[in-house]
Enzyme design. Structure first.
Site, PDB file in Angstrom:
ATOM      1  CB  SER A  68      72.135  26.679  55.036  1.00 23.87           C
ATOM      2  OG  SER A  68      71.458  26.064  56.110  1.00 23.87           O
ATOM      3  CE  LYS A 105      70.419  25.748  52.038  1.00 21.58           C
ATOM      4  NZ  LYS A 105      69.037  25.726  51.878  1.00 21.58           N
ATOM      5  CG  HIS A 112      72.422  21.826  54.509  1.00 23.37           C
ATOM      6  ND1 HIS A 112      71.156  22.364  54.654  1.00 23.37           N
ATOM      7  CD2 HIS A 112      73.095  22.171  55.635  1.00 23.37           C
ATOM      8  CE1 HIS A 112      71.076  23.009  55.800  1.00 23.37           C
ATOM      9  NE2 HIS A 112      72.247  22.905  56.415  1.00 23.37           N
ATOM     10  CG  ASN A 113      67.875  22.284  52.451  1.00 30.93           C
ATOM     11  OD1 ASN A 113      68.900  22.725  52.944  1.00 30.93           O
ATOM     12  ND2 ASN A 113      66.919  23.053  51.999  1.00 30.93           N
ATOM     13  CD  GLU A 170      67.009  22.044  57.358  1.00 29.12           C
ATOM     14  OE1 GLU A 170      67.969  22.638  56.824  1.00 29.12           O
ATOM     15  OE2 GLU A 170      65.836  22.474  57.295  1.00 29.12           O
TER      16      GLU A 170
HETATM   17  P1  NBP Z   1      60.501  33.955  49.208  1.00 28.10           P
HETATM   18  O1  NBP Z   1      60.969  32.619  48.759  1.00 28.10           O
HETATM   19  O2  NBP Z   1      59.213  34.029  49.934  1.00 28.10           O
HETATM   20  O3  NBP Z   1      60.454  34.927  47.933  1.00 28.10           O
HETATM   21  C1  NBP Z   1      59.954  36.231  48.053  1.00 28.10           C
HETATM   22  C2  NBP Z   1      60.758  37.185  47.221  1.00 28.10           C
HETATM   23  O4  NBP Z   1      60.747  36.790  45.853  1.00 28.10           O
HETATM   24  C3  NBP Z   1      60.142  38.579  47.261  1.00 28.10           C
HETATM   25  O5  NBP Z   1      61.166  39.528  47.296  1.00 28.10           O
HETATM   26  C4  NBP Z   1      59.385  38.626  45.949  1.00 28.10           C
HETATM   27  O6  NBP Z   1      59.137  39.934  45.478  1.00 28.10           O
HETATM   28  C5  NBP Z   1      60.350  37.923  45.068  1.00 28.10           C
HETATM   29  N1  NBP Z   1      59.789  37.510  43.775  1.00 28.10           N
HETATM   30  C6  NBP Z   1      58.867  36.578  43.469  1.00 28.10           C
HETATM   31 BR1  NBP Z   1      57.950  35.588  44.693  1.00 28.10          BR
HETATM   32  N2  NBP Z   1      58.624  36.473  42.168  1.00 28.10           N
HETATM   33  C7  NBP Z   1      59.425  37.382  41.591  1.00 28.10           C
HETATM   34  C8  NBP Z   1      59.646  37.757  40.250  1.00 28.10           C
HETATM   35  N3  NBP Z   1      59.029  37.153  39.254  1.00 28.10           N
HETATM   36  N4  NBP Z   1      60.534  38.760  40.013  1.00 28.10           N
HETATM   37  C9  NBP Z   1      61.172  39.355  41.021  1.00 28.10           C
HETATM   38  N5  NBP Z   1      61.017  39.031  42.325  1.00 28.10           N
HETATM   39  C10 NBP Z   1      60.161  38.056  42.601  1.00 28.10           C
HETATM   40  O7  NBP Z   1      61.632  34.677  50.102  1.00 28.10           O
HETATM   41  P2  NBP Z   1      62.614  34.096  51.217  1.00 28.10           P
HETATM   42  O8  NBP Z   1      61.894  33.248  52.212  1.00 28.10           O
HETATM   43  O9  NBP Z   1      63.402  35.263  51.690  1.00 28.10           O
HETATM   44  O10 NBP Z   1      63.570  33.103  50.403  1.00 28.10           O
HETATM   45  C11 NBP Z   1      64.360  33.535  49.314  1.00 28.10           C
HETATM   46  C12 NBP Z   1      65.079  32.321  48.734  1.00 28.10           C
HETATM   47  O11 NBP Z   1      65.937  31.774  49.747  1.00 28.10           O
HETATM   48  C13 NBP Z   1      64.141  31.186  48.327  1.00 28.10           C
HETATM   49  O12 NBP Z   1      64.654  30.520  47.216  1.00 28.10           O
HETATM   50  C14 NBP Z   1      64.166  30.258  49.533  1.00 28.10           C
HETATM   51  O13 NBP Z   1      63.853  28.922  49.189  1.00 28.10           O
HETATM   52  C15 NBP Z   1      65.607  30.402  49.987  1.00 28.10           C
HETATM   53  N6  NBP Z   1      65.829  30.150  51.418  1.00 28.10           N
HETATM   54  C16 NBP Z   1      64.941  30.557  52.343  1.00 28.10           C
HETATM   55  C17 NBP Z   1      65.179  30.308  53.688  1.00 28.10           C
HETATM   56  C18 NBP Z   1      64.216  30.783  54.751  1.00 28.10           C
HETATM   57  O14 NBP Z   1      64.448  30.470  55.928  1.00 28.10           O
HETATM   58  N7  NBP Z   1      63.187  31.537  54.392  1.00 28.10           N
HETATM   59  C19 NBP Z   1      66.362  29.649  54.068  1.00 28.10           C
HETATM   60  C20 NBP Z   1      67.272  29.275  53.083  1.00 28.10           C
HETATM   61  C21 NBP Z   1      67.003  29.524  51.755  1.00 28.10           C
HETATM   62  P3  NBP Z   1      57.781  40.698  45.903  1.00 28.10           P
HETATM   63  O15 NBP Z   1      58.076  41.315  47.228  1.00 28.10           O
HETATM   64  O16 NBP Z   1      57.592  41.678  44.835  1.00 28.10           O
HETATM   65  O17 NBP Z   1      56.683  39.669  45.976  1.00 28.10           O
END
Ligand code: NBP
Length: 518
Positions: free
Chosen positions: A148, A220, A223-224, A227
Site C-alpha cells: 500500500s 490489505k 485496509h482498503n 481507506e
Molecule cells: P496494473 O494493475 O495496471 O497492471 C499492469 C501490469 O500487469 C503490466 O505490467 C501488464 O503487462 C501486466 N499484465 C497484465 Br494487465 N496481464 C498480464 C499477463 N497475463 N501476464 C503478464 N503480465 C500481465 O498495474 P499497477 O497499477 O502497477 O498495479 C499492479 C498491482 O498492484 C495491481 O494488482 C494493483 O491492484 C495493485 N496496486 C496498485 C496500486 C496503484 O496505486 N496503482 C496501489 C496498490 C496496489 P503489460 O505491460 O504487458 O500490459
C-alpha cells in the site's frame, strides 16, 4: 540491451553472479518497487510481458536513477528466472485476477522447489488461499502480500502486508523490512525525506508477517475498506463545511490544515488540504474541485470488504455505506434529474459562530472514524476465526502507521490499545477511544441531526452513529423481529430467561397467510 545486462558479473548483495530478486510487471507499482529495492542495495531482475515497456524502463533508469546498475532487464522469461539466486524470490505486480494465474502458469515449468513467488497486487484473499495451497503441493512457496501507498509508497517505502509460510518470510523478510516505510520508534510518525538513491535509515519498519496463506491480502483488503470510509468521512465533512457554513474550498483547505495538527493528523487529511486549494489547471479562476465530476470510481476492494462483512455477519455498516456512497455518486444523470423533482429542505447557510461549527464537524469526523476502524478490526477478528489465522492487531495498526494511504497519528493509539489488551473486543471499549467518544458525541449527534434537518446527505456520519448507538444498546428491537420471524416462518426464537442456544416456537393461534389484502 537485455543481453548486455545478462552478461554482467557480481550482482547479488553477497557478490554472487545471480540477482537477489526478480520482479514481473513493470507498470507504475512494479517500476517503483524495483527502484526502491535497488536503492536498498538489492540487485533486481525485471521482466514485463510487453518487452518494449521493460526496455523503456531500463533506459529511463539508466538516464535518471542512481541505482540503475542494480536493475537488469530480461526479454525472455527463462533468462529472467535463471538470473535470480536460489531460492528464487519472484515478485509480481500485475493486474489482480486472471493475470496472476497466467504468470504463475508460465513460471511453473521454469522454477524449482523451494522458490518463492510473491504476489504484491490487490488479489482477493480467497484466490491467495487457493494459489498457496496449489503451489505448496508442488513444493513452491507462495506469498500474497498487500502493498500500500500508491506509486510514491512503492518508490520510497510502502506498508507491506505479507502472508504465506514462515519459511518464505525468512527469505523475503530482509528485503521487505529494508524497503518498507519507516516510522519513528517513539512517536510513530513516518520518517520522511527519502530521495532516489538515498533511502531513509533507522526507525521501525512498516511490515510484519501477518499469518499463513491469505492473511496478508485479507488485511490489505480491510485496509482498503477503511481507506474508503476514511475518504467518505472526509468528503462528508467537506460537504457540511461547504453547504452549511458556505465556506469556499480554500477556506476549507485551511480547516483541514489545522485538523492535520491534531488528533485527525493523517495523510488523507493532509492531501485533502492540498486538493482543496488547487486551482483548475484549465480555468485558473475556478477551484479544481469544482471542475471535477462528482461521480466516484472504484476498483473493488471496498466492495469486497463490505461483502465479506455481510458473509461473516459483522456489522461493518460504515464501510458498506462508503461503497454505496460511491455507487450513488455514480448515478450522476439520475441525480441531476431527481434534483429537479424531489423536494427537501433548503440548506440555510449558518453565518455566525463558524469556529464553533467547524469544531463540531471535527468531533463528528473523529467519532465516526473511531467507529469505522472499530468495524474494520472487528471484521479481521472474525475472519481470523473463519480462516484459522492468529492476527496481531497491535502489529497491524503498527505497520499501517507509515507508507500506506490510511497512515495516521491515530494508528499509534490503536497499537497502544491492542498492546494493553490483546483480547479487546471492540476498539470503542478501549479507555482512550471511549473517552474520546464520550467527550465528542454531543457534537457528533448535533451534526448528524443538522444534516438531516438541512437535507445534506451524510450517510457515513449517520451510519457510524447508528452503529455506536446500536453497539451500546442493551436491548434492540430484534426481539420484535424474532417474533415476526417466528410468526410467519416458524423460525423460532431464544428467550431472555433461558440460556443462549435454546430455541422456542409459539404455536400461533391464527397465523395469517403470507399475503396482503388488496
Ligand atoms: P496494473 O494493475 O495496471 O497492471 C499492469 C501490469 O500487469 C503490466 O505490467 C501488464 O503487462 C501486466 N499484465 C497484465 Br494487465 N496481464 C498480464 C499477463 N497475463 N501476464 C503478464 N503480465 C500481465 O498495474 P499497477 O497499477 O502497477 O498495479 C499492479 C498491482 O498492484 C495491481 O494488482 C494493483 O491492484 C495493485 N496496486 C496498485 C496500486 C496503484 O496505486 N496503482 C496501489 C496498490 C496496489 P503489460 O505491460 O504487458 O500490459
Amino acid at each position: 540491451m537485455a543481453k548486455k545486462k545478462a552478461a554482467t558479473k557480481k550482482r547479488g548483495t553477497n557478490g554472487a553472479t545471480k540477482n537477489d530478486v526478480g520482479l514481473i510487471g513493470l507498470a507504475v507499482m512494479g517500476q517503483n518497487l524495483v527502484l526502491n529495492m535497488a536503492d536498498h542495495g538489492f540487485s533486481v531482475s525485471v521482466y514485463n510481458r510487453t518487452t518494449a515497456k521493460m526496455n523503456e524502463f531500463i533506459e529511463k533508469c539508466e538516464a535518471e536513477e542512481p541505482s540503475a546498475n542494480r536493475v537488469h532487464g530480461y526479454a525472455k522469461l527463462k533468462a529472467f528466472v535463471q538470473s535470480i539466486a536460489k531460492p528464487r524470490k519472484i515478485i509480481f505486480l500485475v493486474k489482480a485476477g486472471r493475470p496472476v494465474d497466467m504468470v504463475i502458469d508460465e513460471l511453473l515449468p521454469l522454477i524449482d522447489k523451494g522458490d518463492i513467488l510473491i504476489d504484491g497486487g490487490n488479489s482477493e484473499w480467497l484466490d491467495t488461499i487457493r494459489r498457496e495451497k496449489d503451489l505448496a503441493a508442488k513444493g513452491i512457496n507462495f506469498v500474497g502480500s498487500g502493498v500500500s501507498g500508491g506509486e510514491l509508497g512503492a518508490r520510497f517505502g510502502p506498508s507491506l502486508m505479507p502472508g504465506g509460510s514462515k519459511e518464505a518470510w525468512k527469505s523475503l523478510g530482509p528485503i521487505w523490512r529494508a524497503i518498507a516505510a519507516k516510522v519513528d520508534k517513539k512517536t510513530g510518525a513516518e520518517l520522511q525525506g527519502a530521495e532516489p538513491g538515498k533511502p531513509v535509515k533507522g526507525g521501525e519498519t512498516c511490515t510484519a508477517h501477518l499469518g499463513p496463506d491469505g492473511a496478508g491480502h485479507y488485511v490489505k483488503m480491510v485496509h482498503n475498506g477503511i481507506e474508503y470510509i476514511d475518504m467518505q468521512l472526509i468528503c462528508e465533512a467537506y460537504a457540511i463545511l461547504r453547504g452549511l457554513l458556505g465556506m469556499k474550498p480554500d477556506e476549507i483547505s485551511k480547516v483541514f490544515e489545522d485538523w492535520n495538527t491534531g488528533e485527525l493528523s493523517s495523510y488523507l487529511i493532509e492531501i485533502t488540504a492540498d486538493v482543496l486549494q488547487q486551482k483548475d489547471p484549465v480555468n485558473k479562476r475556478k477551484f479544481f474541485v469544482d471542475s471535477v465530476l462528482d461521480a466516484a470510481g472504484q476498483k473493488g476492494t471496498g466492495k469486497w470488504t463490505a461483502m465479506n462483512a455481510l458473509d461473516i455477519g459483522i456489522p461493518a455498516n460504515a464501510i458498506g455505506e462508503a461503497v454505496y456512497a460511491r455507487c450513488l455518486s455514480a448515478l450522476k444523470e439520475q441525480r441531476v434529474a431527481a434534483s429537479k423533482v424531489l423536494k427537501g429542505p433548503k440548506v440555510k447557510v449558518i453565518k455566525s459562530n463558524r469556529k464553533k461549527y467547524i469544531d463540531m464537524v471535527c468531533d463528528a469526523l473523529y467519532c465516526s472514524k473511531i467507529c469505522a476502524y472499530a468495524q474494520g478490526f472487528q471484521l479481521m477478528a472474525e475472519a481470523q476465526k473463519e480462516y484459522n489465522w492468529k492476527l496481531n492487531f497491535g502489529e497491524i495498526a503498527k505497520i499501517w502507521r507509515g507508507g500506506c494511504i490510511i497512515r495516521a497519528r491515530f494508528l499509534q493509539k490503536i497499537t497502544d490499545a491492542y498492546t494493553k489488551d490483546k483480547k479487546l473486543q471492540n476498539l470503542m471499549l478501549d479507555p482512550y477511544f471511549k473517552k474520546a467518544i464520550h467527550g465528542s458525541q454531543d457534537n457528533w449527534r448535533k451534526i448528524v441531526s443538522m444534516c438531516a434537518e438541512h437535507g445534506i446527505s451524510a450517510p457515513a456520519f449517520g451510519s457510524a452513529l447508528a452503529y455506536y448507538d446500536g453497539y451500546r444498546s442493551e436491548v434492540l428491537p430484534a426481539n420484535l423481529l424474532q417474533g415476526l420471524r417466528d410468526y410467519f416462518g416458524a423460525h423460532t426464537y431464544e428467550r431472555v430467561d433461558k440460556k443462549r442456544g435454546q430455541f422456542f416456537h409459539v404455536d400461533w393461534p391464527d397465523p395469517k397467510r403470507p399475503q396482503y389484502k388488496v
